[in-house]
Motif scaffolding. Structure first.
Motif, PDB file in Angstrom:
ATOM      1  N   GLY A   1       2.327  -2.874  -0.664  1.00  0.00           N
ATOM      2  CA  GLY A   1       1.716  -3.266  -1.917  1.00  0.00           C
ATOM      3  C   GLY A   1       0.456  -4.088  -1.727  1.00  0.00           C
TER       4      GLY A   1
ATOM      5  N   ASN B   1       2.070   8.438  -4.689  1.00  0.00           N
ATOM      6  CA  ASN B   1       0.925   8.909  -3.948  1.00  0.00           C
ATOM      7  C   ASN B   1      -0.155   9.529  -4.849  1.00  0.00           C
ATOM      8  OD1 ASN B   1      -0.373   8.998  -1.540  1.00  0.00           O
ATOM      9  ND2 ASN B   1       0.310  11.080  -1.033  1.00  0.00           N
TER      10      ASN B   1
ATOM     11  N   PHE C   1      -2.848   3.609   0.142  1.00  0.00           N
ATOM     12  CA  PHE C   1      -2.040   2.508  -0.386  1.00  0.00           C
ATOM     13  C   PHE C   1      -0.810   2.302   0.482  1.00  0.00           C
ATOM     14  CE2 PHE C   1      -4.749   3.753  -3.809  1.00  0.00           C
ATOM     15  CZ  PHE C   1      -5.063   2.556  -4.435  1.00  0.00           C
ATOM     16  N   GLU C   2      -0.709   1.107   1.075  1.00  0.00           N
ATOM     17  CA  GLU C   2       0.435   0.801   1.936  1.00  0.00           C
ATOM     18  C   GLU C   2       1.665   0.524   1.079  1.00  0.00           C
ATOM     19  OE1 GLU C   2      -0.495  -2.646   4.130  1.00  0.00           O
ATOM     20  OE2 GLU C   2      -1.744  -1.597   5.615  1.00  0.00           O
ATOM     21  N   PRO C   3       2.841   0.846   1.627  1.00  0.00           N
ATOM     22  CA  PRO C   3       4.068   0.540   0.886  1.00  0.00           C
ATOM     23  C   PRO C   3       4.259  -0.965   0.655  1.00  0.00           C
ATOM     24  CG  PRO C   3       4.516   1.950   2.775  1.00  0.00           C
ATOM     25  CD  PRO C   3       3.096   1.527   2.883  1.00  0.00           C
TER      26      PRO C   3
ATOM     27  N   VAL D   1       1.487   3.797  -4.949  1.00  0.00           N
ATOM     28  CA  VAL D   1       2.358   3.588  -3.804  1.00  0.00           C
ATOM     29  C   VAL D   1       3.572   4.521  -3.869  1.00  0.00           C
ATOM     30  CG1 VAL D   1       3.869   1.933  -2.642  1.00  0.00           C
ATOM     31  CG2 VAL D   1       1.643   1.199  -3.523  1.00  0.00           C
TER      32      VAL D   1
END
Length: 919
Positions: free
Chosen positions: A473, A93, A469-471, A90
């Motif tokens: 989590g 990257n 991956f989304e911030p 996250v």
RNA sequence: GGGGUGGUGGCGGAAUUGGCAGACGCAGCGGACUUAAAAUCCGCCGAACUUCGGUUCUUGUGGGUUCGAGUCCCACCCGCCCUACCA
């Protein structure tokens, strides 16, 4: 002879050992085996000094066993799934796999510099599909045998980690990783039925594990004996309310009941006029984190439901309350309250004005009325106010050993009101994690809502690689369609399970995979398992007592019961091994190393001003100052030596003064901005854990480049009691550096005797064989520091002999070679180099451990202490085989003057030690 | 609150399990070598008193058992670790 250059020789031998496969371990039924295992690291990307402290002494012990003639296996691997990899994904990257494998590569290099005898051919990495295929396989097997199940349950949810956690991973209401609050939430989750093994896990028969670990596991499992008792709700349907109690004998004193706010019967019992209050209370507790509950202190809260239930022993109607001190997750989630004899119930009753009925008359004390009581009475005595139990003795025993409890249980069973019952604190192991970087759970959900396991030919269910991956989590598995959408065994549309498994699952069976990490027909190779299992010595940190070490034992027992060791057992039997109970426990011996702490430091120089009371000062102001100069009369200035709460010990120029900071006293530390507190003062020799933020981290790579791995290994083993650990001391390394310099000089010296002397030769041989006795005993006991002390003593004797050149060449060579052999497990490089330099064959690590000849080690003469009334008054030298009488005669002669003719009352002779003359 | 574990020189630590407390090492002090320093080598190194032969005290504190206790027993103090409304 060149100077000792560790960098050069360490690189040279590392290469040679690898080329010649010196540390490949192979099954050899003609030799006794020794499986030495040390806990595998998480690939954080950097090996710290704690890894060295755990691994290199374990390596030395394994090498010692190898020299003792055992065929030794000492493998290594990586526990590679886990949250940090996802955080890296996250934040930076990088895909978790890329990050993890890069870290592993770096750590392998660092580990090679240790010079450990790891057999890298057997390395296992838990995030390899080849590995987690079998983690999935275990899940399937457990599922099919009803050891794995899914249920809706109140679980620990960590908002910070975006996942649920096992009870073992929650400490003080916070997660063990980040220390962030954990809340209780109802969720459908996967569990392993560890509770099925609760009783067997309490049994440590036949394994040599440290007492503290056994106690921690015992307490964690928390077996308590008592009874289940059924109260009937005072409603139309008379719903049964079952409670668990360890004190059924006090049932006649149960004056109310308390249900957990989440208890399913709360709704039924609650009267209309109480509904609002009950709902409000339920809502408050549901929202509260465990810390918030605890921060309320011991002050009891709760509300009345308006409902009543019938106490089965006397038909009494008792009010039913709800309160958060009753936990839904322990027992039945409901209790009978006996305020007279339980402190929590007493506090609750007093707060809410509930009835208190004493039912135990304590021995030798006046009976208190309910009004007179100030706290619950927990004592031995005789039952009163208890109908059929009146007069029965109550003692402090638990369960049926207590006559009153036994009588109560009998009464309950005869009258159909309850039964004897055992309850455990241990709960089933929650293995679901709402994370991406973990082993997938091989389950699919069919269209009709049922589920099935993924067929073995379709495993491993692999983690999709091209995910974002989304911030937030959130796990990508929950929104990545190519993974989510699949088909069931009949080819119909289905959805995958998106939870992954707790990483403790991966580390619950890794030592079986080490045996043959490439084995394709199962998680472990039975041919290897038959020979190597079980693990003979397991080393690692004690912090795993109630997590990894408990799971490991559970896993092993479940595997045994599912027949997973049957093949291995058969092969073992065929090779003549005794197989009864062979696979009951995973590790026969466990030893825990201590922790290396940060370097100690000097205390703050403080100045205190305030009021004197005798020798003590009550300070209204304490400030950190630069020096003790310019001190005004009546103030205290000096180094802060100790501090407990607000009481300080300050070392002034002439004495130590006790200074107590008054309640509203001021602390001033110029280096720290804002309002300071007494807790921020540093006291003398204060030691702390190493951490980046404290700036006290010791970097092993830097030490290795400066001093060599041999020195770092040796110093770590010499400077601490390994099982205790302690504060780092950067100066202490000099001692071990000097030792290896001397070893280098002695190992390279060409010795020519000038004035050979038989007595001197015998003395050197005696020293050599005594060192063998001590080092052997100490290496066996993991007492590395004292083993090395005996080698240093031998070094001192050798240096002395070298100076005097008075010992025979044979005695000299025996001493030097033995010293190298005994040092070889600790410092493998320098000893290998010197072994070669002294003209011996490759490799020193394949030589047998030197065995002491007790005759040679024996002293020729002994010094005997002569005491009068236990005080030393002289010493005599006697032959080692002197008789009791001759020792006594010599002793009496020694002290004849002092006795001045007085006749001794008694003479105690301890041969080889002392003579004590009592007058 | 419950449980565990530990308390020995300036420091890390030893002490064959009831028998010379302080092995081994660090730091420190004195000396040799050096123009000097480092390194190295030699010596000292728990405390107090001392007529330099010794004497007394000393293993957190106070009692006890024993010819003899760091070690065993009882009570207490302090540190660290685990656990915690567990019915």
């Amino acid at each position: 002879m060149s100077n000792y250059n560790p960098q050069e020789i360490e690189a040279k031998w590392q290469k040679k050992w690898e080329e010649t496969e010196l540390y490949r371990s192979k099954v050899d039924w003609d030799k006794p085996k020794h499986y030495a295992l040390t806990m595998l690291p998480y690939p954080s990307g950097n090996l710290h000094i704690g890894h060295w402290f755990a691994m290199t002494p374990s390596d030395a012990r394994a090498r010692f066993m190898r020299m003792k003639g055992y065929n030794v296996l000492f493998p290594m691997g990586f526990d590679a799934f886990g949250l940090p990899a996802e955080n890296a994904a996250v934040q930076r990257n990088i895909h978790p796999a890329k990050w993890t494998y890069a870290n592993i590569e770096k750590m392998r290099k660092q580990m090679r510099s240790m010079g450990a005898m790891f057999d890298w051919e057997r390395e296992a990495v838990s995030c390899d599909p080849d590995y987690y295929k079998w983690t999935e396989w275990f899940f399937k097997e457990f599922y099919e045998e009803n050891l794995a199940y899914k249920k809706e349950a109140l679980v620990n949810w960590s908002p910070a980690l975006q996942t649920v956690l096992a009870n073992e991973q929650v400490i003080d209401g916070k997660d063990e990783r980040l220390g962030q609050p954990v809340i209780q939430k109802m969720m459908s989750q996967w569990f392993f039925r560890i509770t099925k093994y609760a009783d067997e896990l309490l049994d440590f028969e036949g394994i040599d594990w440290p007492e503290p670990i056994r106690l921690m596991q015992t307490n964690w499992i928390g077996r308590s004996e008592g009874a289940k008792v059924t109260f009937k709700a005072d409603t139309a349907n008379q719903e049964p309310i079952v409670v668990f109690t360890t004190r059924p004998d006090t049932l006649w004193g149960a004056t109310f009941m308390v249900l957990s706010p989440e208890h399913p019967l709360v709704d039924v019992l609650t009267m209309d006029e109480n509904k609002a209050a009950v709902a409000a209370y339920q809502e408050t507790t549901a929202k509260a984190t465990e810390i918030e509950r605890l921060s309320e202190g011991k002050e009891k809260t709760g509300v009345f439901t308006g409902g009543y239930a019938t106490n089965p022993v006397n038909g009494a109607k008792v009010p039913v309350w709800i309160a958060d001190y009753v936990l839904m997750t322990y027992g039945t989630g409901a209790i009978m309250a006996v305020p007279a004899h339980d402190q929590r119930d007493f506090a609750f009753a007093r707060k809410f004005g509930l009835e208190i009925i004493p039912v135990i008359q304590p021995d030798g004390e006046e009976a208190l009325t309910a009004d007179e009581m100030e706290e619950a009475v927990v004592a031995s005595g005789t039952m009163i106010n208890s109908g059929p139990l009146d007069g029965v003795v109550v003692n402090s025993e638990k369960g049926r050993k207590n006559p009153a409890i036994a009588a109560a249980i009998d009464w309950l069973q005869e009258n159909g009101a309850g039964e004897e019952s055992v309850n455990y604190r241990l709960r089933d192991w929650l293995i679901s994690r709402q994370r991406y970087w973990g082993s997938p759970i091989p389950i699919v959900y069919k269209e009709d809502g049922t589920m099935e396991t993924v067929d073995v030919t379709q495993t491993p269910v692999t983690l999709p690689e091209d995910v974002d991956f989304e911030p937030t989590g959130r796990s990508p598995l929950t929104y990545y369609d190519p993974f989510l959408n699949t088909t069931d065994s009949s080819g119909n549309v289905a959805r995958r399970e998106t939870d992954t498994m707790d990483t403790f699952m991966c580390s619950s069976w890794y030592w079986y995979r080490y045996l043959n990490p490439n084995y394709g027909a199962g998680p472990m190779d039975p041919e290897e398992a038959a020979y190597w299992l079980p693990v003979d010595v397991y080393t690692g940190g004690a912090e795993h007592a109630t997590m990894h070490l408990l799971y490991a034992r559970f896993f092993n027992k479940a595997m045994r019961d599912l027949g997973m060791f049957d093949d291995a057992s058969e092969i073992a039997a065929k090779n003549g091994r005794q197989t009864d109970g062979l696979f009951d426990e995973p590790m026969v011996m466990l030893r825990n190393q201590g922790q290396i702490l940060g370097e100690e430091r000097m205390g703050d120089m403080v100045m205190a001003t305030g009021r004197w009371d005798g020798d003590k000062m009550y300070a209204d102001r304490v400030e950190v100052v630069e020096s003790a100069d310019g001190v005004a009369d009546g103030t205290v200035v000096g180094e802060l030596m100790r501090r407990t709460e607000n009481v300080m010990h300050v070392a002034t120029a002439d004495k130590t003064v006790v200074v107590e900071l008054v309640d509203d006293g001021v602390v001033e530390i110029p280096a720290i901005e804002g309002k300071n507190t007494v807790n921020q003062l540093k006291h003398h020799l204060e030691i702390q854990r190493m951490s980046k933020s404290k700036g006290n981290v010791v970097d092993p790579d830097a030490l290795v480049s400066a001093h060599g791995a041999d020195t770092v290994r040796g110093y770590l083993m010499f400077a601490f009691d390994w099982q205790r650990g302690g504060p780092w001391n950067s100066q202490g390394m000099a001692g071990f550096t000097r030792f290896l310099d001397d070893v280098w000089t002695l190992g390279n010296a060409s010795y020519i005797p000038k004035k050979e002397n038989d007595k001197a030769s015998r003395a050197l041989r005696r020293a050599t064989h005594q060192a063998m006795q001590k080092a052997t005993r100490d290496m066996e006991a993991f007492s590395f520091n004292t083993a090395l002390a005996s080698l240093m003593s031998l070094r001192n004797t050798l240096k002395d002999a070298q100076k005097k050149t008075n010992v025979s060449v044979a005695a000299w060579n025996e001493a030097v070679d033995s010293m190298l052999l005994m040092l070889a497990p600790v410092s493998p490089f320098i000893t290998e180099e010197l072994w070669e330099a002294r003209g011996h064959g490759y490799s020193i690590h394949q030589q047998p451990w030197p065995v002491a000849d007790d005759e040679i080690a024996k002293e020729e003469t002994l010094e005997i202490v002569v005491q009068i009334n236990g005080k030393i008054r002289g010493k005599i030298e006697v032959a080692a085989d002197a008789s009791r009488e001759s020792i006594q005669d010599a002793a009496m002669a020694e002290i004849a003057d002092r006795l001045a003719g007085k006749e001794p009352k008694k003479v105690i002779v301890v041969p080889g030690r002392l003579v004590n003359v009592v007058v």
